[in-house]
Write a protein that holds these residues in place. Structure first.
Motif, PDB file in Angstrom:
ATOM      1  N   ILE A  42      39.098  48.090  46.337  1.00  0.00           N
ATOM      2  CA  ILE A  42      39.976  46.922  46.368  1.00  0.00           C
ATOM      3  C   ILE A  42      39.227  45.651  46.770  1.00  0.00           C
ATOM      4  CG2 ILE A  42      40.668  47.295  48.763  1.00  0.00           C
ATOM      5  CD1 ILE A  42      43.103  46.190  46.106  1.00  0.00           C
ATOM      6  N   MET A  43      38.088  45.782  47.439  1.00  0.00           N
ATOM      7  CA  MET A  43      37.349  44.601  47.893  1.00  0.00           C
ATOM      8  C   MET A  43      36.650  43.900  46.731  1.00  0.00           C
ATOM      9  SD  MET A  43      37.406  44.325  51.288  1.00  0.00           S
ATOM     10  CE  MET A  43      35.876  44.118  52.222  1.00  0.00           C
ATOM     11  N   THR A  48      40.998  43.823  42.720  1.00  0.00           N
ATOM     12  CA  THR A  48      42.094  43.214  43.461  1.00  0.00           C
ATOM     13  C   THR A  48      43.136  42.668  42.499  1.00  0.00           C
ATOM     14  OG1 THR A  48      40.390  42.491  45.025  1.00  0.00           O
ATOM     15  CG2 THR A  48      42.626  41.655  45.344  1.00  0.00           C
ATOM     16  N   GLY A  49      42.652  41.984  41.472  1.00  0.00           N
ATOM     17  CA  GLY A  49      43.566  41.411  40.500  1.00  0.00           C
ATOM     18  C   GLY A  49      44.365  42.476  39.762  1.00  0.00           C
ATOM     19  N   THR A  51      45.084  45.410  40.848  1.00  0.00           N
ATOM     20  CA  THR A  51      46.018  46.000  41.799  1.00  0.00           C
ATOM     21  C   THR A  51      47.284  45.162  41.936  1.00  0.00           C
ATOM     22  OG1 THR A  51      44.183  46.957  43.049  1.00  0.00           O
ATOM     23  CG2 THR A  51      46.304  46.750  44.187  1.00  0.00           C
ATOM     24  N   ARG A  52      47.082  43.853  42.016  1.00  0.00           N
ATOM     25  CA  ARG A  52      48.244  42.999  42.167  1.00  0.00           C
ATOM     26  C   ARG A  52      49.126  43.078  40.924  1.00  0.00           C
ATOM     27  NH1 ARG A  52      52.296  40.185  43.963  1.00  0.00           N
ATOM     28  NH2 ARG A  52      51.883  38.731  45.600  1.00  0.00           N
TER      29      ARG A  52
ATOM     30  N   ILE B  42      47.650  40.690  48.495  1.00  0.00           N
ATOM     31  CA  ILE B  42      46.351  41.361  48.403  1.00  0.00           C
ATOM     32  C   ILE B  42      45.292  40.476  47.751  1.00  0.00           C
ATOM     33  CG2 ILE B  42      46.854  42.414  46.166  1.00  0.00           C
ATOM     34  CD1 ILE B  42      45.027  44.265  48.914  1.00  0.00           C
ATOM     35  N   MET B  43      45.716  39.489  46.987  1.00  0.00           N
ATOM     36  CA  MET B  43      44.751  38.622  46.305  1.00  0.00           C
ATOM     37  C   MET B  43      44.067  37.670  47.285  1.00  0.00           C
ATOM     38  SD  MET B  43      44.866  39.084  42.926  1.00  0.00           S
ATOM     39  CE  MET B  43      45.042  37.692  41.798  1.00  0.00           C
ATOM     40  N   THR B  48      42.736  41.347  51.704  1.00  0.00           N
ATOM     41  CA  THR B  48      42.021  42.414  51.010  1.00  0.00           C
ATOM     42  C   THR B  48      41.185  43.210  52.002  1.00  0.00           C
ATOM     43  OG1 THR B  48      41.792  40.852  49.183  1.00  0.00           O
ATOM     44  CG2 THR B  48      40.608  42.931  49.010  1.00  0.00           C
TER      45      THR B  48
END
Lengths: 309, 309
Positions: A42-43, A48-49, A51-52, B42-43, B48
Motif C-alpha cells: 500500500i505504500m 494506493t490509488g 486501493t482507493r 488512504i491516498m 498510508t
DNA sequence: CTGTTAGCGCATTCAG
DNA sequence: CTGAATGCGCTAACAG
C-alpha cells in the motif's frame, strides 16, 4: 402484541444500537459482503490509488474490503489467500501477483470469484483488469523519437514482474518498428524505486556512448534518474531527456516536472471492483476483461535531442 | 477407523484445500481475528504509512484489517463504525476522527475495544496513540527562531482537525514563550494539500509586511508554498524559509528538499495496533496511552533570516 | 401473511 | 481421552 408495544420495542432496540450479527447472517446466506484485496504494498503510490478505487466502488455496493500487503512474497500471498477464503469473502482482487499460474490457481478454491489486476487470468473463471503497459511504454518511446532521440536507454524494474515485462516489450517493439538499433547495454535492471533509478541511471550515464534519453520503468525510478543527472551535471532536458511511467503525484512536483505516462490507478481499482461485482451478481456472465488505457503527459523533463538539433 | 485410513483422509482433506470456516468459528468463539481501521483517506501519504503499520502489526498477530476511508465525513464514519461492529470485528482503530465526543461514543458499543489515533479518548475504555503535534510544531518554530527569523507565517489546515489545532498551538505557544509578537495576519487557513498551500502562501507573500519564514501545517502545503515562492520569484531559502510537517516522501524529493518535522507514521500505526492487541488480550489492563515523538529534519528549505544577517 | 423450525459450521460441554 | 449433543444468531423453508 399490540401495535403500540411493538413500536416501543422497535424504538428501544434502535436506541440501544442493536445491529444484526453479520457473522450469523453470513453463515446462513453464504454471503459476507466482504471482499479481499491483495496488493504488493500500500505504500507504493501506484497501489494506493488502486486501493482507493476498489474501496470506493466496494463501499458503494455495500461491500467492505480486507486489505492485504503481500510484499510480493509468494508465501505471504498464499497465506493471505487462504485466510481470506476461510473468512468466506465473497470475492478477491489480486494485484500484480507474482505466483506461478499453478500455485495461484491452486490457492484459490474453484468457486471463489476472483479478479486479477495486471495479470492474465490463469483459468477461465477469473475476471481481469489489464493496464495497457505495453502501449504506454510504446507511446513514451514514440514521444522521444519524435523529439529526435535515437539512443534511448531503458531503466528496467525487476524482471519478474508482469508490468515490467510488458513495458520492456513496448520499448523494444517500438524501437524495432521504427527501425532503430537496439543496443543491449542501454537496458539496465534495478529495484523499482528512487535509489534503484539513481543507480541504474548512473550506470547509463557512465557508458562510453551514453543515451540521450532515458525511459524509466516507473516514476520513482525516473525521480532517481533526475537526481543522477543532477549529481553528474547533466542538464535535464537540455542534455538528457527523462520520461517516467505511472503518473504518481511526485512526478509533477519534482524539478523539472516529469514527462510521464499516466496510468489511471484509481480507475483501475474501480474497474476491478466493478468486474468483481459483475461476477458476483451473475454466475454465467461472460468474463469481465477490461483494458485500462494510458496517456502521455508531456511536462518539462523531455526535450529535443541535443546532437540532433 | 484405522490409523491408516485416518491419515489418508487427512491428507485428502489437505489436498482439497479444506479450510475451517472462520464465520462459524467466529460465531461460536466471539472472536473474528479481524479489526477495523477507519482513516480519512488512504491516498494521503500520512495515512498510508499508518495503515501499513497497522496492517503489519495486525498480520503478525494473526489479525486481518478491514479498511475504511471516511473522507472526514461524519455520516460515512458512523456508517462504517456500525458496519464494522455488525461484522463483529474484535476491535477498531479510528484515526483523526472528526466526530463530536457524543456521537463517537454513541456509535461504539460499550464493549467494543477501540484505539483512537490523534484524538483524546472520549471515555475511559479506549486506548490512544497521540502524535506530539504540538511539540513538533514548537521544534519547527524554534528552528526558525534560531535562524534569526522573527516574522514567521503559519499556513494552517482546516481548523476542525485535531492535529491542526495541536500544531497551531505549538506555533503560538513557542512564539509567546520566546516573547515574539504574534501578528494574526500571519496565520492563514486553507485546505491541507498542495493547492491549498499554494494559495495560502501567495496570500502571505502579498502582505505589506510579509514573513521571512513560513511554517506549514503539513508537507503537502509546504510543497505548495515552495511553488508559490517560485512563481513570485522569492528564492528559497535565501529570501524565504519554508518548513513542512510530516516527513512524507515528497518532502525529500522537491526542490529544494524540505526542512520538516518527521512524524513516524508507520510507527504510529504499529503502536495503535499493539495497543489494541493489549486491550484485546487483557480486559483490566491499564489503558494504553502512547505518545509518538517527532523529529526535526533540517534540509535545504530553511536558512538564516535575510534582514537579520 | 405471520409464527415456527431447521440448519449454516464451528467450539464447547458433557457423557461415555 | 474420544465421541455425541448443544448453541452461537441468523435466514430460509415451512406450517398454520
Amino acid at each position: 402484541m399490540s401495535p403500540e408495544t411493538r413500536k416501543r420495542v422497535l424504538r428501544i432496540i434502535e436506541e440501544m444500537g442493536y445491529q444484526t450479527n453479520a457473522l450469523a447472517r453470513g453463515l446462513a446466506t453464504r454471503e459476507t459482503k466482504t471482499i479481499g484485496l491483495v496488493i504488493p504494498d500500500i505504500m507504493n503510490p501506484y497501489f494506493t490509488g488502486i486501493t482507493r478505487g476498489v474501496e470506493d466502488a466496494a463501499n458503494q455496493r455495500g461491500y467492505n474490503v480486507i486489505l492485504c500487503n503481500s510484499d510480493e512474497k509468494p508465501e505471504k500471498e498464499i497465506t493471505y489467500l487462504r485466510l481470506l477464503q476461510s473468512k468466506q469473502v465473497d470475492g478477491i482482487i489480486v494485484c500484480s501477483s507474482r505466483l506461478e499460474d499453478e500455485r495461484l490457481s491452486s490457492s484459490l478454491s474453484r468457486s471463489k470469484r476472483v479478479v486479477l489486476v495486471n495479470r492474465e487470468p490463469v483459468n477461465t473463471q477469473m475476471g481481469s483488469v489489464m493496464v495497457d503497459n505495453q502501449g504506454g511504454a510504446a507511446a513514451a518511446v514514440s514521444h522521444l523519437i519524435d523529439l529526435g532521440h535515437a539512443r534511448i536507454g531503458y531503466l528496467n524494474g525487476r524482471p519478474t514482474s508482469n508490468s515490467t515485462n510488458a513495458r520492456l516489450s513496448g520499448y523494444k517493439e517500438t524501437l524495432r518498428r521504427i527501425g532503430l538499433a537496439q543496443d543491449p547495454e542501454l537496458v539496465v535492471d534495478d529495484s523499482p524505486d528512487i535509489n534503484g533509478g539513481h543507480r541504474a541511471a548512473i550506470r547509463l550515464l557512465r557508458l562510453k556512448k551514453p543515451p540521450t534519453a532515458m525511459l524509466c520503468f516507473n516514476d520513482l525510478m525516473a525521480v532517481g534518474a533526475l537526481r543522477a543527472c543532477l549529481s553528474l551535471g547533466r542538464a535535464v532536458p537540455d542534455q538528457m531527456s527523462v520520461v517516467g511511467l505511472d503518473g504518481i503525484q511526485v512526478s509533477e512536483v519534482v524539478t523539472p516536472p516529469l514527462t510521464t505516462i499516466r496510468v489511471p490507478q484509481y480507475d483501475t481499482g474501480r474497474q476491478a471492483m466493478e468486474a468483481l461485482a459483475k461476477l458476483l451478481a451473475d454466475e454465467s456472465l461472460t468474463l469481465p476483461k477490461v483494458v485500462v488505457p494510458t496517456e502521455l503527459v508531456v511536462r518539462s523533463s523531455t526535450g529535443p535531442c541535443p546532437n540532433h538539433a
